[in-house]
Design a protein around this motif. Sequence first.
Motif, PDB file in Angstrom:
ATOM      1  N   ARG A  44      -2.891   0.135   4.781  1.00  0.00           N
ATOM      2  CA  ARG A  44      -2.917  -0.676   3.402  1.00  0.00           C
ATOM      3  C   ARG A  44      -3.958  -1.564   3.458  1.00  0.00           C
ATOM      4  NH1 ARG A  44       2.553  -3.218   1.539  1.00  0.00           N
ATOM      5  NH2 ARG A  44       1.041  -3.297  -0.609  1.00  0.00           N
ATOM      6  N   VAL A  45      -4.437  -2.098   4.486  1.00  0.00           N
ATOM      7  CA  VAL A  45      -5.723  -3.103   4.746  1.00  0.00           C
ATOM      8  C   VAL A  45      -6.902  -2.214   4.245  1.00  0.00           C
ATOM      9  CG1 VAL A  45      -7.332  -4.313   6.122  1.00  0.00           C
ATOM     10  CG2 VAL A  45      -4.664  -4.677   6.215  1.00  0.00           C
ATOM     11  N   GLN A  46      -7.069  -1.176   5.001  1.00  0.00           N
ATOM     12  CA  GLN A  46      -8.303  -0.474   4.631  1.00  0.00           C
ATOM     13  C   GLN A  46      -8.731   0.172   3.045  1.00  0.00           C
ATOM     14  OE1 GLN A  46     -10.775   0.233   6.734  1.00  0.00           O
ATOM     15  NE2 GLN A  46      -9.602  -0.931   8.305  1.00  0.00           N
ATOM     16  N   GLN A  50     -11.838   1.465   1.644  1.00  0.00           N
ATOM     17  CA  GLN A  50     -11.962   2.708   2.729  1.00  0.00           C
ATOM     18  C   GLN A  50     -11.031   3.523   2.877  1.00  0.00           C
ATOM     19  OE1 GLN A  50     -14.985   2.365   4.555  1.00  0.00           O
ATOM     20  NE2 GLN A  50     -15.577   0.586   3.546  1.00  0.00           N
ATOM     21  N   PRO A  51     -10.827   4.516   1.748  1.00  0.00           N
ATOM     22  CA  PRO A  51      -9.874   5.293   1.545  1.00  0.00           C
ATOM     23  C   PRO A  51      -9.659   6.596   2.699  1.00  0.00           C
ATOM     24  CG  PRO A  51     -11.734   5.882  -0.059  1.00  0.00           C
ATOM     25  CD  PRO A  51     -11.771   4.629   0.527  1.00  0.00           C
ATOM     26  N   ASP A  52     -10.845   6.919   3.088  1.00  0.00           N
ATOM     27  CA  ASP A  52     -10.693   8.014   4.094  1.00  0.00           C
ATOM     28  C   ASP A  52     -10.016   7.368   5.673  1.00  0.00           C
ATOM     29  OD1 ASP A  52     -12.064   9.767   2.563  1.00  0.00           O
ATOM     30  OD2 ASP A  52     -14.091   9.288   3.307  1.00  0.00           O
ATOM     31  N   GLU A  53     -10.545   6.174   5.701  1.00  0.00           N
ATOM     32  CA  GLU A  53      -9.768   5.428   6.885  1.00  0.00           C
ATOM     33  C   GLU A  53      -8.227   5.422   6.591  1.00  0.00           C
ATOM     34  OE1 GLU A  53      -9.398   3.713  10.863  1.00  0.00           O
ATOM     35  OE2 GLU A  53     -10.745   5.258   9.966  1.00  0.00           O
ATOM     36  N   ALA A  54      -8.052   4.935   5.506  1.00  0.00           N
ATOM     37  CA  ALA A  54      -6.601   4.582   5.195  1.00  0.00           C
ATOM     38  C   ALA A  54      -5.837   6.043   4.913  1.00  0.00           C
ATOM     39  CB  ALA A  54      -6.421   4.060   3.576  1.00  0.00           C
ATOM     40  N   ILE A  55      -6.389   6.958   4.767  1.00  0.00           N
ATOM     41  CA  ILE A  55      -5.726   8.247   4.814  1.00  0.00           C
ATOM     42  C   ILE A  55      -5.431   8.442   6.218  1.00  0.00           C
ATOM     43  CG2 ILE A  55      -5.969  10.702   4.451  1.00  0.00           C
ATOM     44  CD1 ILE A  55      -7.413  10.009   1.760  1.00  0.00           C
ATOM     45  N   ARG A  56      -6.513   8.484   6.986  1.00  0.00           N
ATOM     46  CA  ARG A  56      -6.309   8.855   8.522  1.00  0.00           C
ATOM     47  C   ARG A  56      -5.286   8.101   9.178  1.00  0.00           C
ATOM     48  NH1 ARG A  56      -7.412   6.940  13.322  1.00  0.00           N
ATOM     49  NH2 ARG A  56      -8.090   5.185  12.938  1.00  0.00           N
ATOM     50  N   LEU A  57      -4.976   6.853   8.878  1.00  0.00           N
ATOM     51  CA  LEU A  57      -3.963   6.031   9.559  1.00  0.00           C
ATOM     52  C   LEU A  57      -2.618   6.275   8.832  1.00  0.00           C
ATOM     53  CD1 LEU A  57      -5.930   2.433   9.327  1.00  0.00           C
ATOM     54  CD2 LEU A  57      -5.024   3.568  11.496  1.00  0.00           C
ATOM     55  N   LEU A  60      -7.321 -10.529   4.442  1.00  0.00           N
ATOM     56  CA  LEU A  60      -7.296  -9.354   5.058  1.00  0.00           C
ATOM     57  C   LEU A  60      -7.665  -9.324   6.516  1.00  0.00           C
ATOM     58  CD1 LEU A  60      -8.805  -7.241   2.069  1.00  0.00           C
ATOM     59  CD2 LEU A  60      -6.425  -7.543   2.633  1.00  0.00           C
ATOM     60  N   ALA A  61      -8.545 -10.033   6.829  1.00  0.00           N
ATOM     61  CA  ALA A  61      -8.912 -10.103   8.301  1.00  0.00           C
ATOM     62  C   ALA A  61      -7.842 -10.358   9.176  1.00  0.00           C
ATOM     63  CB  ALA A  61     -10.178 -11.086   8.390  1.00  0.00           C
ATOM     64  N   LYS A  62      -7.049 -11.521   8.575  1.00  0.00           N
ATOM     65  CA  LYS A  62      -5.864 -11.827   9.436  1.00  0.00           C
ATOM     66  C   LYS A  62      -4.758 -10.664   9.468  1.00  0.00           C
ATOM     67  CE  LYS A  62      -4.944 -16.148  10.570  1.00  0.00           C
ATOM     68  NZ  LYS A  62      -4.669 -17.205  10.713  1.00  0.00           N
ATOM     69  N   ALA A  63      -4.499 -10.037   8.400  1.00  0.00           N
ATOM     70  CA  ALA A  63      -3.415  -8.919   8.307  1.00  0.00           C
ATOM     71  C   ALA A  63      -4.041  -7.920   9.196  1.00  0.00           C
ATOM     72  CB  ALA A  63      -3.290  -8.646   6.770  1.00  0.00           C
ATOM     73  N   ARG A  64      -5.218  -7.425   9.208  1.00  0.00           N
ATOM     74  CA  ARG A  64      -5.948  -6.504   9.804  1.00  0.00           C
ATOM     75  C   ARG A  64      -5.346  -6.636  11.451  1.00  0.00           C
ATOM     76  NH1 ARG A  64     -11.495  -4.152   8.784  1.00  0.00           N
ATOM     77  NH2 ARG A  64     -12.112  -6.330   9.389  1.00  0.00           N
ATOM     78  N   SER A  65      -5.727  -8.002  11.729  1.00  0.00           N
ATOM     79  CA  SER A  65      -5.466  -8.391  13.169  1.00  0.00           C
ATOM     80  C   SER A  65      -4.172  -8.111  13.381  1.00  0.00           C
ATOM     81  CB  SER A  65      -6.069  -9.887  13.281  1.00  0.00           C
ATOM     82  OG  SER A  65      -5.666 -10.237  14.720  1.00  0.00           O
ATOM     83  N   LEU A  66      -3.092  -8.675  12.806  1.00  0.00           N
ATOM     84  CA  LEU A  66      -1.694  -8.469  13.107  1.00  0.00           C
ATOM     85  C   LEU A  66      -1.332  -7.346  13.211  1.00  0.00           C
ATOM     86  CD1 LEU A  66      -0.348 -11.379  10.555  1.00  0.00           C
ATOM     87  CD2 LEU A  66      -0.101 -11.363  12.896  1.00  0.00           C
ATOM     88  N   TYR A  67      -1.657  -6.286  12.303  1.00  0.00           N
ATOM     89  CA  TYR A  67      -1.483  -4.777  12.463  1.00  0.00           C
ATOM     90  C   TYR A  67      -1.934  -4.123  13.654  1.00  0.00           C
ATOM     91  CZ  TYR A  67       0.219  -4.986   7.489  1.00  0.00           C
ATOM     92  OH  TYR A  67       0.849  -5.430   6.279  1.00  0.00           O
ATOM     93  N   GLU A  68      -3.062  -4.439  14.083  1.00  0.00           N
ATOM     94  CA  GLU A  68      -3.828  -4.060  15.046  1.00  0.00           C
ATOM     95  C   GLU A  68      -2.925  -4.272  16.495  1.00  0.00           C
ATOM     96  OE1 GLU A  68      -7.874  -5.310  15.029  1.00  0.00           O
ATOM     97  OE2 GLU A  68      -8.614  -3.553  13.385  1.00  0.00           O
TER      98      GLU A  68
END
Length: 341
Positions: free
Chosen positions: A266-268, A273-280, A240-248
């Motif tokens: 999707r990573v969040q 972390q549902p609230d952060e996922a919703i924000r994104l 998930l860390a690598k996926a997040r890095s690619l998306y960022e």
Amino acid sequence: MKTPTTRRIPWITVLLAALASLALGSAQAAVFKDGQLESLHEAGKFAELEQQAQTRLKANAADAEARAALALALSLADPTDAQRLAAGAQQARLCIEQHPNAAVCHLAAAQNLGLQMLNMGMAKAMRSVGSLKDLWIRTLELEPSSFTARVQLAKLYVMLPGIMGGSTSKARELEAAVRSSQPETARIIRVHIAAEAKNWADMEAELLALKPTQDSAMREEVREATMQLALFFLKDGKDLAKARSLYETLQRDQPGRAAGFYGAARVQAALGQPDEAIRLLERARTLAGADDFPLDQRLGDVLLAKGDKAQAKAAYERFIANKRAKPANVEEVRKSLARLG
């Protein structure tokens, strides 16, 4: 022993997904020599492009670029509109008949056929693959410098099985031919070759080595490949860390596009972390390319995980009402709604 049908389904499904990513991109690199047509096409202003093309054709019915522009404008404004796609196909055929040696006519026909294939049944789409390949080959023959034709033809070669004309060696020949003259084009072809071979380390290395660009077609290819690679790491929580890095990275390099924000959501969600996922997800909704992604499906999933069944149901219902929603996703959402009762 597997039947031919069971062997074919994976590659044609992947091919149609690739066609979708191309079709939904708003522009390609240097399609038109005419600056005004190119500017409108690059900006995705297809209504204005159609109007400009019609005006030019009234003045000169033998204007090849105007005919191709009309074909593309009709095709790209709404890829789900079968009537406009048919009209675009007619204009592309007329363009080729009038100007058989104009690369832009064959390119317009290839773009149109790719879009039509998304709306065909699986069997009919398979029968159209050869025609699509021939159109890209002819485009490249007439315009060897065409980034779009070279990359799309290479992608077809690596995706198709040998019995349908696929050949990794042919894709490598296309890459080698421009390795010195168009190094970034060669590199993105290597990215797709590595992806098809599931050689994720090589794919990642080639992607990271690509130079930043404002060229819309290259940015589309980078976006598509980054999303594919990130999804590999996202699935089953592989990394998930690598996926997040690619998306960022996509968020940073293409902040006006929805892709990076959707993926990060999707990573969040996977991290709890549902609230952060919703924000994104809500941020992604406001950006270009938002229609490419099942935002309301993912929003419904996150809301359901939070225990908000009413809002989850509303999100799912919005998704089903979206005419651009993919049938497979719609089926998943219907099952989710049925479980909600």
